[in-house]
Design a protein around this motif. Sequence first.
Motif, PDB file in Angstrom:
ATOM      1  N   THR A  63       0.309   8.659  -2.230  1.00  0.00           N
ATOM      2  CA  THR A  63       0.784   8.436  -0.873  1.00  0.00           C
ATOM      3  C   THR A  63       0.463   9.550   0.111  1.00  0.00           C
ATOM      4  N   SER A  64       0.152  10.734  -0.365  1.00  0.00           N
ATOM      5  CA  SER A  64      -0.074  11.820   0.585  1.00  0.00           C
ATOM      6  C   SER A  64      -1.019  12.869   0.024  1.00  0.00           C
ATOM      7  N   PRO A 124      -3.484  11.178  11.070  1.00  0.00           N
ATOM      8  CA  PRO A 124      -2.486  10.907  10.036  1.00  0.00           C
ATOM      9  C   PRO A 124      -1.313  10.081  10.552  1.00  0.00           C
ATOM     10  N   ARG A 135       1.603  18.550   4.479  1.00  0.00           N
ATOM     11  CA  ARG A 135       1.441  17.273   3.778  1.00  0.00           C
ATOM     12  C   ARG A 135       1.179  16.212   4.829  1.00  0.00           C
ATOM     13  N   ARG A 137      -0.032  11.842   5.441  1.00  0.00           N
ATOM     14  CA  ARG A 137      -0.369  10.497   4.973  1.00  0.00           C
ATOM     15  C   ARG A 137      -1.393   9.942   5.936  1.00  0.00           C
TER      16      ARG A 137
END
Length: 138
Positions: A63-64, A124, A135, A137
């Motif tokens: 997911t990331s 993102p 972090r 996504r």
Amino acid sequence: MKSNLPAEQSSSAGQPERAKKRHCETWGELIQTQAAETKPARWKMYVGGEPVGILRLSIVDQTSSTCSFEPLEDWATVRDLFEVQNQAIQEGFPEDKGWATKEIRQRGVELHPLDEDSGAVITPFMIYVSGHEARFRP
């Protein structure tokens, strides 16, 4: 059983070289394996059109992506927003701190590749920066 591969592609045990390669179970594991074999992807992070930091990919999961984060001079202009966002995460996203995430998204975040082979610009869906770690996504 004789290999159908040319001799230069067979190992000393007669097994094709491709049979020796490790099978990756997940997409993240594949990316991590490739990253270990090559230099990690790097991006310059822009918020509201201003360069605020450099990201270096270290871990990818389903997911990331997790990166090291190196702040640039303009990081000071958005640091407080990300600090409030981090507090919101720790406190379970209370309503009084949701504005920071909205503000970050409204300003617009883009990750511009620093290397020719790092792909296209990434916008993102979510990005978090805490200390020297980021972090996001995609």
